[in-house]
Design an enzyme around this catalytic site. Structure first.
Site, short mmCIF file in Angstrom:
data_model
loop_
_atom_site.label_atom_id
_atom_site.label_comp_id
_atom_site.label_asym_id
_atom_site.label_seq_id
_atom_site.Cartn_x
_atom_site.Cartn_y
_atom_site.Cartn_z
N TRP A 151 0.81 -1.22 0.00
CA TRP A 151 0.00 0.00 0.00
C TRP A 151 0.84 1.27 0.00
CZ3 TRP A 151 1.64 2.51 4.25
CH2 TRP A 151 2.09 1.74 5.33
N ASN A 152 2.11 1.18 0.37
CA ASN A 152 2.88 2.43 0.56
C ASN A 152 3.28 3.06 -0.77
OD1 ASN A 152 4.61 0.19 0.23
ND2 ASN A 152 6.31 1.25 1.21
N LYS A 175 -3.02 -8.75 -7.06
CA LYS A 175 -3.84 -8.43 -5.90
C LYS A 175 -3.22 -7.24 -5.18
CE LYS A 175 -3.99 -9.36 -1.59
NZ LYS A 175 -4.61 -8.12 -1.05
N GLY A 227 5.78 -7.07 1.24
CA GLY A 227 5.10 -6.93 2.52
C GLY A 227 6.05 -7.24 3.66
N GLU A 249 10.03 -9.13 -1.34
CA GLU A 249 10.64 -7.88 -0.89
C GLU A 249 9.95 -7.50 0.40
OE1 GLU A 249 11.01 -4.56 0.39
OE2 GLU A 249 10.03 -3.69 -1.37
N CYS A 283 10.14 1.31 2.30
CA CYS A 283 10.92 0.13 2.68
C CYS A 283 12.42 0.41 2.66
CB CYS A 283 10.59 -1.04 1.77
SG CYS A 283 10.88 -0.73 0.02
N GLU A 377 11.79 -2.70 11.87
CA GLU A 377 11.37 -1.67 10.91
C GLU A 377 10.31 -0.80 11.56
OE1 GLU A 377 10.61 -1.54 6.16
OE2 GLU A 377 9.33 -2.93 7.28
#
Length: 506
Positions: A151-152, A175, A227, A249, A283, A377
């Protein structure tokens, strides 16, 4: 955004009963409703993509290139509409959404223009024993690739899989995150409008984790996932049941090293942008900074000076938007609280900076290395700036993370910076900038450890969505056929002895 219910990859209505809503991250208000696609609808999307992929892969590379460039032009023409959707679903400023789309267009352009060169058939040397053979290798498409996106960066990040898988000759079922379904649908609509003869080659299915699992179980030929490491392990376990190849990733805890002779103004500018841009939800964004002790205090002052004037919000003067995923604010709060409790100092902000869904800039100094703010993170607009004795210590600390995605080095010499970069356990490193590699389509991107494995972008990204096929063609009969029972043993022995002597001399 209007109420939306669609059959996977099309603009036709579906009779799916279960729906979910996307929301404005700043207000929590619903933006639109989408179907929760289940196994039967996902099966239809995969089958449709597979049928289209059969015709797509049969096209000459030049024709696929032309179609993908049409897709690129359609996406560029639709930039305003798609950027509106990205901004609405993620909360990021409109200009940030536009920049994301421009970077994605660059990736799509590179994949389209270079796939034929990278993946085309090439001759290879056969060696002495097979001198009578002609040998070639070609990289063939896999079939249908399932892409599970984040989503980012809901356009740029999945395009590293979607665009490259298409350029390699595959069909794609995408998706998007349940936070950004409208963005995924907009991408498929642009493709269908640009390449109507292959409508459904890029299909979109919407829903949450169950939809993603159903896609993985549907018999796709590879899964590309972006994700968290925890979710990646669950998806990989499902892939393992059918030995489906998997590319992951999974984020990072990226470090910046600042040496004594670095341009501190440039370093501070880059750190602030890398840490706070997109509300820190990047990320490969900046989460840790290691500055040699001689310049640590001065660097902290410059970082605070630049970060202090930035504020989150929804207005035109906001530097960045809200936290897109509501639960992430709690993660940021825990990291800040535990760092301060462990002896860190807040040079700017603190727990009081958190007012969900917005988080004002937080700059932490002297954070214990075992603190979650240094090991996990954070994915928020915070940065930890620690002092180190020298570059050696900075490299050790940067490499101590279980993540290994990106990094940056600021130093007075580009050559010295490249030498430091070579010592870092990171998939991509920028010298005297941050995230410089993200704007270069030819560079592969990916990490190791908890950052995942596999690469997108560049030639490696194209190769990731293919299977190599090796072919030999006998040009003439060998003087001594080593693969025939009719060849006398003595003749074989002479060839073996000759080959052995040649290898001993070389």
């Amino acid at each position: 955004m209007k109420h939306t219910t669609r059959r996977p990859g099309t603009t036709e209505a579906t009779d799916a009963e279960a729906t979910f809503a996307s929301h404005d991250p700043a207000t929590g208000e619903p933006l639109a409703h989408y179907p929760v696609h289940g196994p039967s609808e996902i099966a239809a999307a995969v089958d449709r993509a597979r049928a289209a992929a059969g015709r797509w892969s049969a096209l000459p590379a030049s024709r696929r290139r032309a179609h993908l460039l049409s897709f690129k032009r359609e996406l560029a023409a639709s930039l305003d509409r798609v950027a509106d959707t990205v901004s609405a679903e993620t909360g990021k400023p409109r200009q940030d959404a536009e920049l994301e789309l421009l970077l994605a267009l660059g990736q799509l352009d590179w994949a389209a223009r270079n796939a034929g060169r990278v993946l085309g058939r090439r001759r290879v040397r056969t060696g002495l024993v097979a001198a009578n053979q002609a040998a070639t290798v070609v990289h063939r498409p896999l079939g249908v690739v399932g892409v599970i996106g984040p989503w980012n960066y809901p356009v740029y990040t999945p395009m590293g899989s979607v665009g490259y898988a298409l350029a390699a000759g595959n069909g794609v079922v995408f998706k998007p995150s349940e936070y950004t379904p409208g963005t995924g649908i907009a991408l498929a609509e642009c493709f269908d409008a640009a390449v109507p003869g292959f409508a459904g080659l890029l299909a979109v299915v919407t829903g949450g984790a169950a939809t993603g699992e159903a896609l993985v179980r549907r018999g796709v030929d590879k899964v590309a996932f972006t994700g968290s490491p925890g979710t990646a392990r669950k998806v990989m376990a499902v892939c393992a049941e059918s030995l489906t190849p998997f590319l992951a990733e999974c984020g990072g805890k990226d470090a910046v090293i600042v040496t004594a002779d670095a341009d501190l103004d440039a370093a501070a500018d880059a750190v602030v942008w890398g840490a706070l841009g997109n509300a820190g939800q990047t990320c490969a964004g900046v989460e840790r900074v290691y500055a040699v002790r001689e310049v640590h205090a001065a660097l902290c002052e410059k970082i605070v000076e630049r970060a202090r004037v930035l504020r989150p919000g929804t207005g035109a003067d906001a530097a960045y938007g809200p936290m897109t995923m509501p639960s992430q604010t709690a993660v940021v709060e825990r990291h800040v609280r535990e760092a301060l409790a462990g002896g860190a100092r807040a040079a700017l902000g603190g727990v009081e900076s958190l007012s969900a869904p917005f988080v004002a800039p937080v700059v932490l100094v002297d954070v214990p290395e075992e603190s979650p703010a240094m090991t996990e993170e954070t994915f928020g607009p915070t940065v930890a700036v620690n002092a180190v004795a020298d570059v050696d210590e900075a490299v050790r600390r940067a490499n101590a993370s279980r993540y290994a995605l990106g990094a940056a080095v600021f130093t007075g010499s580009g050559r010295a910076g490249a030498a430091i970069a070579a010592r870092l356990r990171a998939g991509a490193v920028s010298v005297n900038s941050v995230l410089g590699f993200a704007a270069v389509p030819a560079l592969p991107f990916g990490g190791s450890g908890d950052s995942g494995f596999g690469r997108v972008h560049g030639a490696d990204g194209l190769l990731a969505f293919t299977a190599p096929q090796s072919v030999t063609v006998r040009r003439f009969a060998a003087p001594v056929d080593l693969t025939s029972f009719r060849t006398p043993a003595a003749a074989k022995a002479r060839v073996i002895a000759l080959a052995r002597r040649l290898h001993q001399r070389r």
